[in-house]
Design an enzyme around this catalytic site. Structure first.
Site, PDB file in Angstrom:
ATOM      1  N   HIS A  44     -12.723  -0.625  -5.249  1.00  8.68           N
ATOM      2  CA  HIS A  44     -13.984  -0.800  -6.000  1.00  8.68           C
ATOM      3  C   HIS A  44     -13.771  -0.139  -7.362  1.00  8.68           C
ATOM      4  O   HIS A  44     -12.866  -0.516  -8.104  1.00  8.68           O
ATOM      5  CB  HIS A  44     -15.113  -0.201  -5.148  1.00  8.68           C
ATOM      6  CG  HIS A  44     -16.497  -0.480  -5.606  1.00  8.68           C
ATOM      7  ND1 HIS A  44     -16.814  -1.373  -6.584  1.00  8.68           N
ATOM      8  CD2 HIS A  44     -17.702   0.048  -5.192  1.00  8.68           C
ATOM      9  CE1 HIS A  44     -18.130  -1.407  -6.765  1.00  8.68           C
ATOM     10  NE2 HIS A  44     -18.688  -0.539  -5.927  1.00  8.68           N
TER      11      HIS A  44
ATOM     12  N   ASP B 181     -11.895  -4.360 -14.165  1.00  9.11           N
ATOM     13  CA  ASP B 181     -11.055  -3.162 -14.184  1.00  9.11           C
ATOM     14  C   ASP B 181      -9.701  -3.389 -14.842  1.00  9.11           C
ATOM     15  O   ASP B 181      -8.994  -2.439 -15.147  1.00  9.11           O
ATOM     16  CB  ASP B 181     -10.842  -2.648 -12.750  1.00  9.11           C
ATOM     17  CG  ASP B 181     -12.128  -2.135 -12.149  1.00  9.11           C
ATOM     18  OD1 ASP B 181     -12.862  -1.452 -12.871  1.00  9.11           O
ATOM     19  OD2 ASP B 181     -12.401  -2.424 -10.978  1.00  9.11           O
TER      20      ASP B 181
ATOM     21  N   HIS C  59     -11.493 -10.845  -6.745  1.00  8.95           N
ATOM     22  CA  HIS C  59     -12.871 -10.383  -6.604  1.00  8.95           C
ATOM     23  C   HIS C  59     -13.511 -11.129  -5.455  1.00  8.95           C
ATOM     24  O   HIS C  59     -13.230 -12.304  -5.248  1.00  8.95           O
ATOM     25  CB  HIS C  59     -13.660 -10.642  -7.901  1.00  8.95           C
ATOM     26  CG  HIS C  59     -14.883  -9.814  -7.995  1.00  8.95           C
ATOM     27  ND1 HIS C  59     -16.066 -10.186  -7.423  1.00  8.95           N
ATOM     28  CD2 HIS C  59     -15.101  -8.607  -8.575  1.00  8.95           C
ATOM     29  CE1 HIS C  59     -16.959  -9.247  -7.651  1.00  8.95           C
ATOM     30  NE2 HIS C  59     -16.413  -8.278  -8.339  1.00  8.95           N
TER      31      HIS C  59
HETATM   32  N1  CMC Z   1      -3.236  -9.035  -5.377  1.00  5.84           N
HETATM   33  C1  CMC Z   1      -2.584  -9.864  -4.533  1.00  5.84           C
HETATM   34  N2  CMC Z   1      -3.195 -10.593  -3.592  1.00  5.84           N
HETATM   35  C2  CMC Z   1      -4.527 -10.493  -3.482  1.00  5.84           C
HETATM   36  C3  CMC Z   1      -5.275  -9.652  -4.348  1.00  5.84           C
HETATM   37  C4  CMC Z   1      -4.573  -8.919  -5.323  1.00  5.84           C
HETATM   38  N3  CMC Z   1      -5.232  -8.111  -6.137  1.00  5.84           N
HETATM   39  N4  CMC Z   1      -6.597  -9.738  -4.015  1.00  5.84           N
HETATM   40  C5  CMC Z   1      -6.665 -10.603  -2.994  1.00  5.84           C
HETATM   41  N5  CMC Z   1      -5.418 -11.055  -2.666  1.00  5.84           N
HETATM   42  C6  CMC Z   1      -5.096 -12.056  -1.647  1.00  5.84           C
HETATM   43  C7  CMC Z   1      -5.183 -11.443  -0.259  1.00  5.84           C
HETATM   44  O1  CMC Z   1      -3.951 -10.903   0.168  1.00  5.84           O
HETATM   45  C8  CMC Z   1      -5.606 -12.659   0.552  1.00  5.84           C
HETATM   46  O2  CMC Z   1      -4.474 -13.455   0.728  1.00  5.84           O
HETATM   47  P1  CMC Z   1      -4.253 -14.247   2.138  1.00  5.84           P
HETATM   48  O3  CMC Z   1      -5.388 -15.230   2.194  1.00  5.84           O
HETATM   49  O4  CMC Z   1      -2.912 -14.850   2.034  1.00  5.84           O
HETATM   50  O5  CMC Z   1      -4.354 -13.193   3.215  1.00  5.84           O
HETATM   51  C9  CMC Z   1      -6.541 -13.414  -0.372  1.00  5.84           C
HETATM   52  O6  CMC Z   1      -6.105 -13.061  -1.686  1.00  5.84           O
HETATM   53  C10 CMC Z   1      -8.016 -13.071  -0.204  1.00  5.84           C
HETATM   54  O7  CMC Z   1      -8.135 -11.653  -0.294  1.00  5.84           O
HETATM   55  P2  CMC Z   1      -9.276 -10.814   0.454  1.00  5.84           P
HETATM   56  O8  CMC Z   1      -8.787  -9.419   0.691  1.00  5.84           O
HETATM   57  O9  CMC Z   1      -9.770 -11.580   1.639  1.00  5.84           O
HETATM   58  O10 CMC Z   1     -10.421 -10.814  -0.635  1.00  5.84           O
HETATM   59  P3  CMC Z   1     -11.684  -9.850  -0.655  1.00  5.84           P
HETATM   60  O11 CMC Z   1     -12.776 -10.647  -1.231  1.00  5.84           O
HETATM   61  O12 CMC Z   1     -11.917  -9.239   0.673  1.00  5.84           O
HETATM   62  O13 CMC Z   1     -11.220  -8.674  -1.628  1.00  5.84           O
HETATM   63  C11 CMC Z   1     -10.888  -7.371  -3.560  1.00  5.84           C
HETATM   64  C12 CMC Z   1     -11.667  -8.543  -2.917  1.00  5.84           C
HETATM   65  C13 CMC Z   1     -11.454  -7.066  -4.930  1.00  5.84           C
HETATM   66  C14 CMC Z   1     -11.074  -6.112  -2.672  1.00  5.84           C
HETATM   67  C15 CMC Z   1      -9.394  -7.754  -3.641  1.00  5.84           C
HETATM   68  O14 CMC Z   1      -9.235  -8.892  -4.465  1.00  5.84           O
HETATM   69  C16 CMC Z   1      -8.519  -6.607  -4.131  1.00  5.84           C
HETATM   70  O15 CMC Z   1      -8.074  -5.785  -3.322  1.00  5.84           O
HETATM   71  N6  CMC Z   1      -8.252  -6.520  -5.476  1.00  5.84           N
HETATM   72  C17 CMC Z   1      -7.515  -5.412  -6.042  1.00  5.84           C
HETATM   73  C18 CMC Z   1      -8.445  -4.234  -6.261  1.00  5.84           C
HETATM   74  C19 CMC Z   1      -9.385  -4.454  -7.430  1.00  5.84           C
HETATM   75  O16 CMC Z   1      -8.988  -4.884  -8.497  1.00  5.84           O
HETATM   76  N7  CMC Z   1     -10.665  -4.108  -7.206  1.00  5.84           N
HETATM   77  C20 CMC Z   1     -11.677  -4.170  -8.269  1.00  5.84           C
HETATM   78  C21 CMC Z   1     -12.730  -5.183  -7.959  1.00  5.84           C
HETATM   79  S1  CMC Z   1     -13.773  -5.548  -9.383  1.00  5.84           S
HETATM   80  C22 CMC Z   1     -14.684  -4.156  -9.742  1.00  5.84           C
HETATM   81  C23 CMC Z   1     -15.428  -3.602  -8.584  1.00  5.84           C
HETATM   82  O17 CMC Z   1     -16.095  -4.299  -7.857  1.00  5.84           O
HETATM   83  O18 CMC Z   1     -15.374  -2.390  -8.454  1.00  5.84           O
END
Ligand code: CMC
Length: 434
Positions: free
Chosen positions: A274, A369, A313
Site C-alpha cells: 500500500h 507510487d 493496482h
Molecule cells: N509486478 C509483477 N507482477 C505483478 C505485479 C507487480 N507489481 N502486480 C501484480 N502482478 C501480477 C501477479 O503476480 C498476478 O499474476 P498471476 O495472475 O500470474 O498470478 C497478477 O499480476 C494479478 O496480481 P494480484 O496480486 O492478484 O493483484 P492485486 O489486485 O491483488 O494486487 C497490488 C494489487 C497493488 C497489491 C499489486 O499489483 C502489487 O503488489 N503491486 C506492487 C506494490 C505496489 O506498487 N503497491 C502500490 C499500490 S498503489 C498505491 C496504494 O494503494 O497504496
C-alpha cells in the site's frame, strides 16, 4: 424490466428473487445485498448462503459519495471533480475542505477552514517528550503511528464520536497536527531540534519549514517545491475503499476516538503493498542501478522472483491518472533540485514493462507510487519519510470516510463472516496419550 436477480438453487430447485440496488447512476454498477443470500438454504438446519470474497475483490462494503474511480478508463474524481483539474486549479486546503464537506468552500468558508487548521498545528509539549523516547533510528512511520494513537490520551472528549461538534474539532486537530508530528518524527531521526509551526505559511510551506528550517530567522519555502508538494498532497487525499480507508471504517465502526482509528489506518498504509510501496520503488531503482540492468530486472520480476514496485493496482487496469500527473510534474521539480538520476531508470523500466506481454496481459501500469518517490527524493526527503508523506494528506480521506460511515444508518460494527473449514467436534486427548 424488473430490478431483481433470480437465483435458482440447483440443490433444492427453489428460485429466489433478489432486489438489485444502484448508486447514483446505473452505469456506476449494481449490487445485491449479501444478506439477501441468507434465505438460500439447503434445508432448515443450513445457516444460509454466504458470499466468499477474500480481499474484497468484488464486495461493496459501503455506499460512498467521496471518491469515484473508473479503473478500466483510468479516471479519478473527488466529489465529482476530476483529479487533474483539481491538481491544476485548486490547492490542498481547498481539496481537503471539498473532500470532508462535499462542496467547494466559499471564500468565507475557506478563510474559516484555513484559520481553524492553522490554529491547531501545535502539539502539546508532553507529546515531544513522548517522541523523544524513540530510538534515534526509529522509522518515522512507526513514530507517526504511535504518536497519533497517543494523541487519544490528550483529548479524552474525542470519544464522543456521535457528537458533530466534537467530530469537527477532532478533524481540525488531526488535519493540522499530522504535518507537525511527521516533521518532528523526521527531526528526531536526524537529531535536530523541533521547529514550531509557522502559521503564516501554506499547509505545504509550513510542513517544509518544520522539516528543513535551520538557523535562518524565517524559513522561505521555494515556491516551485511548495507547489509540487501541494499537488502531491492533492493526489493522495483519498482513493475510495483502499486498505487503509477500509481499516479506518472497520476500526471506526466499533466507535473508538478518531486518533486510534487514524493510527490504525496509518498502520495499514505502512505496508509495502500500500503506502509503503513508494519507499520500495526507490530502493528498487537503486538496486537496479543503471539503465542496462533494467531488462534483466524485468525478467526476474516476470519469473516471480519479486514484484515490480509501483506497478499494478487492484482497481486501475489502465495508467493511474495520478502517476501521469506526477510524470509531467517531475521535470519542473528537477529544474530546481537538479535531475534525479533514478528518473532515467524509472522511465526505461516503464517503457520495457509497458511493451512486455506479461504486463500488458495483466494490465499492470505504473501507479502513483512509481513517480512520487523520485520526486520526494529530489526534494530532499529521506526514503523513510515517503509513507509519512502519503499519510499526511490521506488523513483527510480517512476522516471523510469515517464521517460518512458514522452518518450512514446502514453501517454497523464491521464483522465479516467466514466459511469454516476446520474440524467438526473432536474428543479431547490428555497430553500423555497424544
Ligand atoms: N509486478 C509483477 N507482477 C505483478 C505485479 C507487480 N507489481 N502486480 C501484480 N502482478 C501480477 C501477479 O503476480 C498476478 O499474476 P498471476 O495472475 O500470474 O498470478 C497478477 O499480476 C494479478 O496480481 P494480484 O496480486 O492478484 O493483484 P492485486 O489486485 O491483488 O494486487 C497490488 C494489487 C497493488 C497489491 C499489486 O499489483 C502489487 O503488489 N503491486 C506492487 C506494490 C505496489 O506498487 N503497491 C502500490 C499500490 S498503489 C498505491 C496504494 O494503494 O497504496
Amino acid at each position: 424490466m424488473e430490478d431483481t436477480l433470480t437465483i435458482t438453487d440447483n440443490r433444492t430447485g427453489k428460485t429466489y428473487d433478489i432486489p438489485i440496488m444502484y448508486g447514483t447512476y446505473k452505469k456506476y454498477g449494481a449490487a445485491i445485498r449479501a444478506t439477501d443470500l441468507r434465505q438460500i438454504k439447503f434445508d432448515n438446519e443450513d445457516f444460509g448462503m454466504l458470499s466468499y470474497d477474500p480481499g474484497f475483490g468484488n464486495t461493496a462494503s459501503c455506499k460512498s459519495a467521496v471518491t469515484f474511480i473508473d479503473g478500466e478508463r483510468g479516471i479519478l474524481h473527488y466529489r465529482g471533480y476530476q483529479i487533474d483539474e483539481l491538481a491544476r486549479k485548486s490547492n490542498f486546503m481547498e481539496v481537503a475542505y471539498l473532500t470532508l464537506h462535499g462542496e467547494l468552500p466559499t471564500k468565507a468558508q475557506m478563510e474559516e477552514w484555513t484559520h481553524n487548521i492553522t490554529h491547531h498545528t501545535m502539539v502539546h509539549e508532553h507529546m515531544k517528550k513522548f517522541m523523544d523516547g524513540f530510538h534515534h533510528d526509529a522509522h518515522p512511520m512507526g513514530i507517526l503511528v504511535s504518536t497519533v494513537a497517543a494523541l487519544s490520551t490528550f483529548y479524552p472528549d474525542a470519544k464522543n464520536v456521535r457528537d458533530p461538534e466534537t467530530r469537527k474539532q477532532e478533524i481540525y486537530r488531526l488535519v493540522a497536527k499530522m504535518p507537525t508530528i511527521s516533521a518532528y518524527a523526521y527531526r528526531h531521526s536526524m537529531g535536530l531540534p523541533y521547529v514550531h509551526p509557522d502559521n503564516e505559511l501554506s499547509y505545504a510551506g509550513n510542513f517544509l519549514n518544520m522539516l528543513f528550517k535551520m538557523a535562518e530567522p524565517r524559513y522561505e519555502p521555494n515556491e516551485i517545491l511548495e507547489h509540487a508538494l501541494d499537488v502531491l498532497f492533492i493526489l493522495h487525499v483519498d482513493h475510495e475503499q483502499n486498505c487503509s480507508a477500509n481499516t479506518m471504517r472497520s476500526v471506526g465502526s466499533s466507535l473508538p476516538d478518531p486518533y486510534v482509528a487514524v493510527a490504525s489506518a496509518a498502520a495499514a498504509l505502512y505496508g509495502p503493498l500500500h503506502g509503503g510501496a513508494n519507499e520500495r520503488v526507490l530502493r528498487m531503482l537503486r538496486e537496479i542501478g543503471s539503465i542496462e540492468k533494467v531488462p534483466d530486472y524485468v525478467k526476474r520480476a516476470k519469473a516471480g522472483e519479486f514484484r515490480l514496485m509501483g506497478f499494478g493496482h487492484r482497481v486501475y487496469k489502465n495508467y493511474d491518472p495520478r502517476a501521469r500527473i506526477l510524470r509531467e510534474m517531475a521535470p519542473k521539480v528537477f529544474e530546481v533540485t537538479g535531475k534525479n538520476p533514478l528518473l532515467d531508470i524509472a522511465i526505461e523500466l516503464e517503457r520495457i514493462a509497458l511493451e512486455d506481454d506479461y504486463f500488458v496481459e495483466r494490465k499492470l501500469y505504473p501507479n502513483v507510487d512509481f513517480y512520487s518517490g523520485i520526486i520526494y527524493q529530489a526534494m530532499g526527503f529521506p526514503v523513510d519519510m515517503f509513507p509519512v508523506l502519503f499519510a499526511i494528506p490521506r488523513t483527510v480521506g480517512w476522516l471523510a470516510q469515517w464521517q460518512e460511515m458514522l452518518d450512514d444508518s446502514d453501517q454497523r460494527i464491521a464483522r465479516p463472516r467466514q466459511v469454516f473449514n476446520g474440524y467438526d467436534i473432536r474428543d479431547y486427548i490428555p497430553v500423555a496419550k497424544r
